[in-house]
Design a protein around this motif. Structure first.
Motif, PDB file in Angstrom:
ATOM      1  N   SER A   1      -4.793   0.668   5.134  1.00 28.70           N
ATOM      2  CA  SER A   1      -5.795   1.444   4.766  1.00 28.70           C
ATOM      3  C   SER A   1      -7.065   0.651   3.983  1.00 28.70           C
ATOM      4  O   SER A   1      -6.571  -0.325   3.207  1.00 28.70           O
ATOM      5  N   GLY A   2      -7.925   1.034   3.914  1.00 29.95           N
ATOM      6  CA  GLY A   2      -9.301   0.388   3.124  1.00 29.95           C
ATOM      7  C   GLY A   2      -9.586  -0.902   3.974  1.00 29.95           C
ATOM      8  O   GLY A   2      -8.952  -1.375   4.952  1.00 29.95           O
ATOM      9  N   ARG A   3     -10.408  -1.975   3.086  1.00 25.33           N
ATOM     10  CA  ARG A   3     -10.820  -3.094   3.614  1.00 25.33           C
ATOM     11  C   ARG A   3      -9.724  -4.093   3.321  1.00 25.33           C
ATOM     12  O   ARG A   3      -9.466  -4.125   2.111  1.00 25.33           O
ATOM     13  N   VAL A   4      -9.121  -4.760   4.165  1.00 23.96           N
ATOM     14  CA  VAL A   4      -8.091  -5.894   3.971  1.00 23.96           C
ATOM     15  C   VAL A   4      -8.429  -7.228   4.290  1.00 23.96           C
ATOM     16  O   VAL A   4      -8.912  -7.252   5.445  1.00 23.96           O
TER      17      VAL A   4
ATOM     18  N   GLN B   1       0.701  -1.212  -0.196  1.00 16.74           N
ATOM     19  CA  GLN B   1       0.004  -0.082  -0.019  1.00 16.74           C
ATOM     20  C   GLN B   1       0.852   1.358  -0.082  1.00 16.74           C
ATOM     21  O   GLN B   1       0.624   2.285  -0.692  1.00 16.74           O
TER      22      GLN B   1
ATOM     23  N   TYR C   1      -6.386  -6.972  -1.128  1.00 16.93           N
ATOM     24  CA  TYR C   1      -7.308  -5.869  -0.803  1.00 16.93           C
ATOM     25  C   TYR C   1      -7.402  -4.898  -2.300  1.00 16.93           C
ATOM     26  O   TYR C   1      -6.693  -5.422  -3.093  1.00 16.93           O
ATOM     27  N   GLY C   2      -8.146  -4.043  -2.159  1.00 15.75           N
ATOM     28  CA  GLY C   2      -8.296  -3.124  -3.188  1.00 15.75           C
ATOM     29  C   GLY C   2      -9.324  -4.056  -4.588  1.00 15.75           C
ATOM     30  O   GLY C   2      -9.561  -5.114  -4.252  1.00 15.75           O
TER      31      GLY C   2
ATOM     32  N   GLU D   1     -12.215  -9.975   7.267  1.00 14.39           N
ATOM     33  CA  GLU D   1     -11.717  -8.649   7.157  1.00 14.39           C
ATOM     34  C   GLU D   1     -10.979  -8.248   8.058  1.00 14.39           C
ATOM     35  O   GLU D   1     -11.336  -8.538   9.368  1.00 14.39           O
TER      36      GLU D   1
ATOM     37  N   ASP E   1     -13.979  -8.304  -2.221  1.00 14.70           N
ATOM     38  CA  ASP E   1     -14.905  -8.047  -0.795  1.00 14.70           C
ATOM     39  C   ASP E   1     -14.858  -9.347  -0.151  1.00 14.70           C
ATOM     40  O   ASP E   1     -14.139 -10.307  -0.405  1.00 14.70           O
TER      41      ASP E   1
ATOM     42  N   GLU F   1      -2.423  -0.235  -5.564  1.00  9.23           N
ATOM     43  CA  GLU F   1      -3.609  -0.142  -5.291  1.00  9.23           C
ATOM     44  C   GLU F   1      -4.806  -1.323  -4.980  1.00  9.23           C
ATOM     45  O   GLU F   1      -5.405  -1.461  -4.186  1.00  9.23           O
ATOM     46  N   GLN F   2      -4.193  -2.534  -5.555  1.00  7.19           N
ATOM     47  CA  GLN F   2      -4.734  -3.815  -5.480  1.00  7.19           C
ATOM     48  C   GLN F   2      -3.897  -4.835  -5.268  1.00  7.19           C
ATOM     49  O   GLN F   2      -2.686  -4.675  -5.976  1.00  7.19           O
TER      50      GLN F   2
END
Lengths: 348, 797
Positions: free
Chosen positions: B676-679, B572, B610-611, B664, B615, B577-578
């Motif tokens: 950051s974000g959902r990992v 990250q 992630y990214g 998650e 989901d 980004e993913q």
């Protein structure tokens, strides 16, 4: 109007209608209009009753001829229309085949694994069996049985991670060889890949955690020439047919005689360059004939059996293979680095 | 080890180029890291005489000189040094001269006056004071000795030399000296070895026993101790050849006596020590182990409090030196020293190593002793030192010597078989050739038929058996003679079971877009704590490393989570980004130990993503794919783990075993790891996974009778989990229910608040006949009854 006149009129009508229609629906309507239960030809058939007995078969034949001709005409026209319609659909569905899309991502194994697989393929092809062992290891197997007694300089804390007095993080995969020698009878032909530990700070060429592939062969009459041939095969397989192995005298506690095996520089193919310091050779691995003392300690009769052992640093050969300059990249896991790797499918 | 090539050539001729020499030495087993040509840095600098020296008209500090460099054509040189004067013998850099640091001297004008060269200072020529004491830092160098004009100054400074950097193998401490490499050099070059014959001129009127006494109390740590006494010591500067030899080896010149001890170590490999005998209390040397708490001040002025057990050199007052490591301040050689005792000894290598290590310093001497100094050659060092005292006229050697050597070591002959040696090496050599090589290496060797008998020379400590003789013979016959003979016999080459299993996992993971990463097996306890595990969790009881590199790597990992989360964070931070990444590696279970009392080692797989479109469900599907393709039956159950989102955590279980935990990452943990974000992350215990993998067996024939499809929309309470519902339906459907899948979930006023409508698609089929309506209805009713009873499901109107 006579039936004959009527038939002639229908011929004309049919020709005109067929000519003017341009959809399959209109064609179907015409088919029904002409040939349907209440269609024109069918109505003419009903009028047959008014005809004389002589006329009846003649007219009947004429009507049947018409029916068949009309059906054929309609089918032909239908086929033409269908073809036109398909042509139209295909035109409508035309794509810009150059429009870019995101590729489905296929991942890749770590470069170490790519090279390990090549090495393992090479050695299993030569009859070697892969054997593995613990990474947290008894001093006895990591040092003692390999002719590195207590207080030997090679065991200094600066090189070895200790758990306690009797347990270490293995400093090489040789303890797997020691374990194998104490539990199996010759002939033995194994390779031991795995993770090893040395108390080195991290830099471009050092790491406290790295991987080795060690090999061991024990049998009657095994010679240093057998070792040479085995390593020749390995070098050719990994780096190409023009790569040679050179032995240089060296010292390791568990082998005697010992050698450093140099490979023709894989970068300049032996011409001399910066990587090989203009010697045309690069130092790649250590090897030698298993020290008779080691055989004896492991319960193998050194009078009857001899053997060879070698140890390859996996990161070293991987870095040479792919031109990786900094070892730290291998452990960082940055996808910008990892995405560059793929399986090579071309021979050597 | 750095050695002057000129010095080496005094003992063994080197009739080849430095490059050729390097390669010949390497191929016979003496490593050479590099050879430096000292002469390259200083070129075209010669001895000259300043004839005239006048002030420069346009300068208040420059002088215009004429300098004779011996070619009958004096040069005009402008010089800025304050000490320049007519009559001086100086170093002249001629036009075109090269000085260290890449300086080239050109003809030029200084303030309008032509200058054809430069008068040099010591530093300008890179000549250190150690090597040439008359070189001063202020002004130009002025020679005190007389040299012919035009002499190349490199000859004076000893710079017509190469420094060879030898890399000495651990089993050959005997080559850690000039004589040692000279022996290897002569053998490798096929030239005559000419080590000096050692003889000592003794003072017949003085007997050592009248001046000194030695006692060895701990002979186990000091197999041999020998001493000689020098009287009427004349301390002074060493001659140039000696200073140069030391300089080339990286040592400083101190005075003639100390230089002799250092030079002898360099030459013979025997560390020597010189005591000012008048400062040794009772002139009595006692060698013993230290007692706990004893205090000693070494030559470098440092005070050491001893742990006890270190080997000491003492006098009647107490410790004066650390045996084999460093002498004491008290008995140091000074300008005023009159009587010297030379010590040459053999100390136990382990004891020296442990002492040096525990006190945190190594010296040249301790380095030698740690590698092993042969007790058999101790007198060579001692007598060579006295011979040099004679040669340098540095004092008078008292007659006799003290030699405490209670258990003399004598090499026994090694018997070997010529044919066995050849079988081992693969090279065919005659017994006579072997004897020839061994003799060149100073062995006593003979052959009788197949029997080779060889006795190693005193200085060799590494020859024990046939394999050692094989190596000696082979390295001089040439390793390049070793043929390439492919292995004979057939063997069953194969991968290990675990390698096979892991290979398959990797193949699947690659296919799903996952990249393999590798992290260290170490763990920072801090990162473990960041997962929020309770203190009594087995994973918190990680195996500690006694001597870790740092706090961040002090434990062996009990989970792959910390390493993989860190890798995700790095990605990250680097703007990826993913990501779909995984690590496959061992974790170490400190609690459940093996029969050998080693920690349990288990292969784990940790996946992280992630990214992009990722989901919870897509991530879980990736993990499930591995289970399903391995033929492992599992159920998905909600899971609670401190590092996972409480509402987005699941376990894949089989029987009573939890095989994978996934979900998650909890926002608090993500924050601690700077994610950051959902990992999403999963850890899978592979031994259990593989153990549950079912063999695939035979394939089934393809269905011959038609299938019937039925869709079913069921309304249940929102809290009702769909997974168990579907499992119950599958079970109720029995053999005739070929497949069931969920295709939609609908929430809205039509189905009521707090309720959801779940749509399933069922496919029914019998293997051996076409299903009758009756059968279909029976199956569907059973399914419906089950979900209605167990889950309160109703058919959606």
């Amino acid at each position: 109007m006579s039936i004959r006149d009527e038939l002639n009129r229908l011929d004309e009508e049919m020709a005109d209608e067929l000519k003017s229609l341009d959809t399959l629906n209109a064609l179907e309507t015409l088919r029904v209009h002409m040939l349907g239960k209440k269609g024109q030809l069918t109505s003419l058939l009903r009028m047959m009753g008014q005809l004389s007995a002589e006329e009846r078969p003649q007219i009947g034949q004429l009507i049947n001829e018409r029916r068949e001709r009309f059906m054929k005409m309609l089918d032909e026209r239908q086929a033409a229309l269908q073809a036109k319609e398909r042509e139209f659909r295909l035109q409508r569905e035309r794509l810009d085949v150059t429009e870019p899309r995101r590729l489905p991502e296929v991942g890749c194994v770590h470069p170490n694994t790519l090279v390990l697989n090549e090495v393992v393929d090479c050695f299993t092809g030569l009859g070697f069996e892969v054997v593995e062992g613990p990474e947290v290891e008894l001093d006895h197997f990591n040092f003692e049985l390999l002719n590195i007694p207590k207080n030997h300089p090679a065991r200094d804390a600066q090189d070895t991670f200790y758990i306690d007095d009797n347990v270490v993080l293995r400093t090489h995969t040789s303890p797997v060889q020691a374990r194998t020698m104490t539990t199996r009878k010759p002939p033995i032909r194994i390779i031991c890949p795995g993770r090893v530990y040395r108390a080195d700070e991290v830099d471009a060429t050092h790491s406290p955690v790295f991987h080795q592939i060690e090999g061991l062969v024990i049998d009657e009459g095994v010679s240093m020439g057998d070792l040479k041939a085995t390593l020749d095969a390995f070098a050719r397989r990994l780096y190409g047919a023009d790569i040679h192995v050179r032995f240089r005298p060296s010292f390791f506690p568990f082998t005697e005689p010992s050698a450093e095996a140099d490979l023709t520089c894989v970068s300049c193919r032996g011409q001399g360059c910066r990587i090989c310091k203009n010697t045309g050779w690069i130092e790649v691995l250590g090897c030698g004939m298993v020290n008779p003392k080691v055989l004896e300690m492991c319960g193998i009769d050194p009078q009857r059996y001899s053997g060879f052992a070698f140890g390859i640093g996996l990161e070293r050969i991987t870095m040479l293979r792919y031109g990786i300059k900094d070892m730290r990249l291998m452990y960082e896991g940055d996808l910008r680095f990892l995405r560059q790797f793929r399986q090579d499918v071309k021979e050597g | 080890m750095k050695v002057s090539m000129n010095l080496l050539k005094r003992y063994a001729p080197i009739p080849v180029s430095p490059a050729e020499y390097q390669s010949r030495m390497i191929m016979t087993g003496t490593g050479v890291e590099g050879i430096e040509d000292l002469s390259e840095q200083l070129q075209h600098v010669v001895v000259g005489r300043v004839l005239t020296c006048e002030p420069h008209q346009n300068s208040d500090h420059l002088h215009v000189c004429t300098v004779d460099v011996g070619n009958g054509d004096p040069l005009q040189i402008v010089c800025g040094a304050p000490n320049v004067a007519a009559g001086q013998l100086v170093a002249v850099a001629l036009t075109g001269a090269k000085l260290p640091g890449g300086v080239t001297i050109k003809k030029g004008k200084m303030r309008g006056v032509e200058s054809c060269g430069m008068l040099c200072s010591g530093p300008e020529m890179g000549v250190p004071t150690e090597l040439y004491p008359s070189v001063g830092d202020a002004g130009i160098l002025v020679f005190r000795e007389d040299y012919p004009l035009g002499t190349d100054v490199r000859e004076i400074f000893g710079l017509n030399d190469h420094v060879i950097d030898f890399e000495i193998l651990a089993n050959r401490p005997d080559t850690l000296c000039v004589w040692g490499v000279a022996r290897e050099t002569a053998a490798a070059m096929g030239t005559q070895l000419s080590l000096p014959a050692i003889s000592v001129r003794e003072d017949p009127d003085a007997d050592i026993h009248d001046f000194a006494k030695v006692e060895v109390l701990d002979a186990d740590l000091c197999p041999r101790y020998a001493a000689r006494v020098i009287r009427n010591v004349r301390i002074g500067e060493s001659p140039a050849w000696l200073r140069q030899a030391l300089y080339a080896a990286g040592m400083r010149s101190i005075n003639n006596i100390v230089d002799i001890t250092n030079f002898v170590m360099l030459e013979t490999g025997h560390p020597m020590h010189a005591f000012d005998l008048d400062k040794v209390a009772g002139a009595h040397i006692i060698v013993r182990r230290a007692r706990e708490g004893e205090i000693l001040t070494t030559l470098d002025g440092k005070q050491h409090t001893l742990k006890g057990g270190e080997l000491l050199i003492c006098d009647e007052h107490g410790p004066t030196g650390l045996a084999g490591v460093m002498g004491g301040e008290e008995s140091e050689i000074t300008e005023g020293t009159h009587t010297v005792l030379f010590e040459a000894a053999s100390f136990d290598r382990t004891s020296i190593r442990l002492t040096a290590r525990s006190l945190g310093f190594r010296t040249e001497a301790s380095g030698h002793f740690e590698r092993g100094v042969s007790p058999q050659t101790v007198l060579d060092g001692l007598n060579r030192a006295c011979q040099l005292v004679n040669e340098l006229d540095a004092g008078d050697v008292a007659s006799g010597l003290i030699d405490i050597y209670p258990s003399p070591v004598v090499h026994q002959p090694v018997t070997a078989s010529v044919s066995r040696i050849n079988r081992l090496s693969g090279v065919e050599l005659s017994g006579e050739r072997m004897v020839e090589i061994l003799r060149k290496l100073c062995f006593q060797a003979d052959v009788n038929g197949d029997t080779l008998t060889a006795t190693a020379p005193d200085f060799r400590q590494d020859v024990e058996g046939e394999a050692d003789l094989c190596e000696e013979v082979l390295r001089y016959a040439g390793y390049e003679l070793i043929p390439s003979t492919p292995l004979r016999g057939v063997a069953d080459g194969k991968r290990s079971a675990s390698m096979h299993q892991n290979d398959y996992l990797r193949t699947m993971l690659s296919g799903m877009g996952y990249y393999e990463t590798i992290t260290f097996s170490f763990l920072a306890h801090k990162k473990l704590e960041m997962l929020g595990l309770p203190a009594d969790d087995d994973r918190m009881n990680a195996l500690a490393i006694r001597n870790p590199l740092g706090e961040d790597s002090a434990y062996m990992r009990t989970t792959l989570l910390c390493g993989v989360m860190t890798t995700a964070q790095i990605n990250q931070a680097h703007g990826n980004e993913q990501a779909r990444i995984y690590e496959l590696g061992k974790v170490f279970d400190n609690v459940h130990r093996t029969a050998e009392n080693l920690p349990g080692e288990y292969q784990h797989l940790c996946m992280c993503a992630y990214g992009g479109e990722e989901d919870f469900y897509s991530f879980r599907a990736s993990v499930e794919t591995l289970f399903s393709r391995l033929g492992v039956e599992y159920v998905i159950v909600p899971e609670a783990q401190p590092w996972l989102h409480p509402g987005r955590a699941a376990a894949l279980c089989a029987g009573d075993k939890t095989i994978a935990v996934l979900g998650e990452i909890h926002p608090d943990v993500a924050e601690a790891y700077e994610l950051s974000g959902r990992v999403y992350i999963a850890e899978i215990h592979l031994p259990d996974l593989f153990a549950l993998s079912q063999p695939m067996g035979y394939v089934k024939g393809l269905a011959r009778f038609p299938a019937v499809s039925r869709d079913l929309a069921l309304v249940v309470a929102e809290t009702q989990p769909v997974g168990p519902m579907m499992s119950a339906m599958r079970e109720a459907g029995g053999k005739l229910l070929e497949d069931i899948s969920m295709f939609d979930i609908f929430r809205g006023p039509q189905v009521g608040l707090g309720r959801k409508s779940v749509a399933f698609s069922l496919r029914l089929r019998a293997e051996d006949h076409t299903l009758t309506d009756d059968e279909i209805v029976r199956v569907m009713n059973k399914v419906l009854r089950t979900v209605s009873e167990k889950f309160g499901a109703e058919i959606r109107a």
